[in-house]
Design a protein around this motif. Structure first.
Motif, PDB file in Angstrom:
ATOM      1  N   ARG A  91       0.838  -1.202   0.000  1.00 43.95           N
ATOM      2  CA  ARG A  91       0.000   0.000   0.000  1.00 43.95           C
ATOM      3  C   ARG A  91       0.871   1.251   0.000  1.00 43.95           C
ATOM      4  O   ARG A  91       0.584   2.217  -0.713  1.00 43.95           O
ATOM      5  N   GLU A  92       1.953   1.220   0.770  1.00 44.66           N
ATOM      6  CA  GLU A  92       2.835   2.382   0.862  1.00 44.66           C
ATOM      7  C   GLU A  92       3.550   2.642  -0.459  1.00 44.66           C
ATOM      8  O   GLU A  92       3.666   3.794  -0.896  1.00 44.66           O
ATOM      9  N   GLU A  93       4.030   1.578  -1.092  1.00 42.61           N
ATOM     10  CA  GLU A  93       4.737   1.768  -2.361  1.00 42.61           C
ATOM     11  C   GLU A  93       3.780   2.205  -3.457  1.00 42.61           C
ATOM     12  O   GLU A  93       4.118   3.051  -4.291  1.00 42.61           O
ATOM     13  N   PHE A  94       2.587   1.650  -3.465  1.00 40.97           N
ATOM     14  CA  PHE A  94       1.579   2.043  -4.450  1.00 40.97           C
ATOM     15  C   PHE A  94       1.254   3.524  -4.311  1.00 40.97           C
ATOM     16  O   PHE A  94       1.221   4.270  -5.292  1.00 40.97           O
ATOM     17  N   GLU A  95       1.042   3.979  -3.080  1.00 39.14           N
ATOM     18  CA  GLU A  95       0.747   5.399  -2.868  1.00 39.14           C
ATOM     19  C   GLU A  95       1.912   6.269  -3.328  1.00 39.14           C
ATOM     20  O   GLU A  95       1.707   7.315  -3.957  1.00 39.14           O
ATOM     21  N   GLN A  96       3.139   5.834  -3.042  1.00 35.17           N
ATOM     22  CA  GLN A  96       4.288   6.633  -3.444  1.00 35.17           C
ATOM     23  C   GLN A  96       4.394   6.714  -4.962  1.00 35.17           C
ATOM     24  O   GLN A  96       4.740   7.770  -5.513  1.00 35.17           O
ATOM     25  N   ARG A  97       4.078   5.635  -5.658  1.00 38.66           N
ATOM     26  CA  ARG A  97       4.119   5.662  -7.121  1.00 38.66           C
ATOM     27  C   ARG A  97       3.056   6.600  -7.687  1.00 38.66           C
ATOM     28  O   ARG A  97       3.284   7.286  -8.686  1.00 38.66           O
ATOM     29  N   LEU A  98       1.901   6.646  -7.047  1.00 37.24           N
ATOM     30  CA  LEU A  98       0.875   7.602  -7.459  1.00 37.24           C
ATOM     31  C   LEU A  98       1.358   9.034  -7.232  1.00 37.24           C
ATOM     32  O   LEU A  98       1.221   9.898  -8.108  1.00 37.24           O
ATOM     33  N   ARG A  99       1.942   9.273  -6.084  1.00 41.38           N
ATOM     34  CA  ARG A  99       2.423  10.626  -5.773  1.00 41.38           C
ATOM     35  C   ARG A  99       3.592  11.024  -6.668  1.00 41.38           C
ATOM     36  O   ARG A  99       3.749  12.209  -6.994  1.00 41.38           O
ATOM     37  N   ASP A 100       4.388  10.060  -7.073  1.00 40.98           N
ATOM     38  CA  ASP A 100       5.518  10.367  -7.951  1.00 40.98           C
ATOM     39  C   ASP A 100       5.059  10.891  -9.305  1.00 40.98           C
ATOM     40  O   ASP A 100       5.833  11.552 -10.018  1.00 40.98           O
TER      41      ASP A 100
ATOM     42  N   GLY B 139      -7.798   7.127  -0.697  1.00 42.41           N
ATOM     43  CA  GLY B 139      -8.109   5.955   0.107  1.00 42.41           C
ATOM     44  C   GLY B 139      -8.856   4.902  -0.694  1.00 42.41           C
ATOM     45  O   GLY B 139      -8.567   3.702  -0.604  1.00 42.41           O
ATOM     46  N   PHE B 140      -9.809   5.355  -1.507  1.00 43.53           N
ATOM     47  CA  PHE B 140     -10.563   4.426  -2.350  1.00 43.53           C
ATOM     48  C   PHE B 140      -9.633   3.716  -3.332  1.00 43.53           C
ATOM     49  O   PHE B 140      -9.707   2.496  -3.518  1.00 43.53           O
ATOM     50  N   THR B 141      -8.756   4.457  -3.985  1.00 42.75           N
ATOM     51  CA  THR B 141      -7.852   3.873  -4.976  1.00 42.75           C
ATOM     52  C   THR B 141      -6.924   2.855  -4.333  1.00 42.75           C
ATOM     53  O   THR B 141      -6.703   1.762  -4.881  1.00 42.75           O
ATOM     54  N   LEU B 142      -6.381   3.170  -3.189  1.00 37.40           N
ATOM     55  CA  LEU B 142      -5.475   2.245  -2.515  1.00 37.40           C
ATOM     56  C   LEU B 142      -6.194   0.970  -2.093  1.00 37.40           C
ATOM     57  O   LEU B 142      -5.606  -0.120  -2.103  1.00 37.40           O
TER      58      LEU B 142
END
Length: 237
Positions: free
Chosen positions: A11-20, A194-197
């Protein structure tokens, strides 16, 4: 044997890739760099305001499309706030009205803004593609496309910080839209992120989410491409 299925990101890596993906946000477009550093004429600022208004009026249309495709009441109850934010209600003028006041603050006539007569074809094409995406793709994908809001507060704050110095001829009352969106965008992205994650749990789904976010980033970037070419933005006349 085929290649083994890729494991999903945490979840953390996925969020970071979105933010990147923020590296491709339109704050980095040469047009925005020029505008926020005082590199635009009055006519170029006006051209941006009048073209961007076409996008502003599209926001509640795409949000209504998301709601019409969504069978989940809890999501619709959350999402309807976005329409009210832009269309307004009693006691709250809403984002569209605030943008019209920005237009007046930069010296435009309201009738010229609302007519969409001066919207560039490239801007119209990009915005219409975004509305079509929200209408025709699964509502979950349309929710994810809104994640450009993660990067929006920075662009609004940059305008508030730099425009008064570079464009003193703009009436300060016109900046209310930017002030308003600072808090609204931060609130909205909490739900969509939150929904996307939660929703995209396989690697293939997560990669699709990144593609969706890139599509929305491309919409915003393409709008500025059209304006830069047709308005000569970044080239003082």
């Amino acid at each position: 044997m085929g290649a083994p299925e890729k494991l999903p990101w945490s979840r953390e890596e996925f969020e970071q890739r979105l933010r990147d993906k923020g590296k491709r946000y339109h704050i980095h477009h040469p047009f925005h760099i020029a505008m926020n550093s005082g590199g635009c004429t009055r006519e170029q600022v006006q051209g941006w305001v009048i073209n961007r208004f076409y996008y502003q009026t599209a926001i509640p249309l795409k949000d209504a499309a998301i709601m019409s495709n969504c069978p989940m009441r809890d999501v619709r109850r959350e999402w309807i706030t976005r329409i009210i934010d832009h269309d307004g209600r009693a006691g709250d003028e809403g984002g569209i009205e605030a943008w019209l006041r920005l237009g007046e603050a930069v010296g435009l006539q309201r009738v010229d803004i609302v007519s969409h007569e001066h919207v560039l074809p490239g801007v119209r094409f990009a915005v219409d593609a975004y509305i079509d995406f929200a209408r025709t793709r699964p509502w979950q994908e349309a929710v994810t496309s809104s994640l450009t809001e993660m990067f929006a507060p920075e662009i609004h704050q940059r305008r508030l910080d730099t425009w008064p110095e570079h464009y003193p001829w703009i009436d300060k009352d016109g900046y209310q839209y930017f002030r308003k969106r600072l808090s609204e965008a931060r609130r909205d992205v909490q739900f969509a992120l939150g929904f996307t994650l939660d929703h995209y749990t396989t690697r293939a789904q997560q990669e699709r989410a990144l593609e969706i976010l890139q599509f929305k980033l491309d919409v915003l970037w393409s709008m500025l491409d059209a304006m830069q070419v047709n308005l000569g933005i970044g080239q003082k006349k």
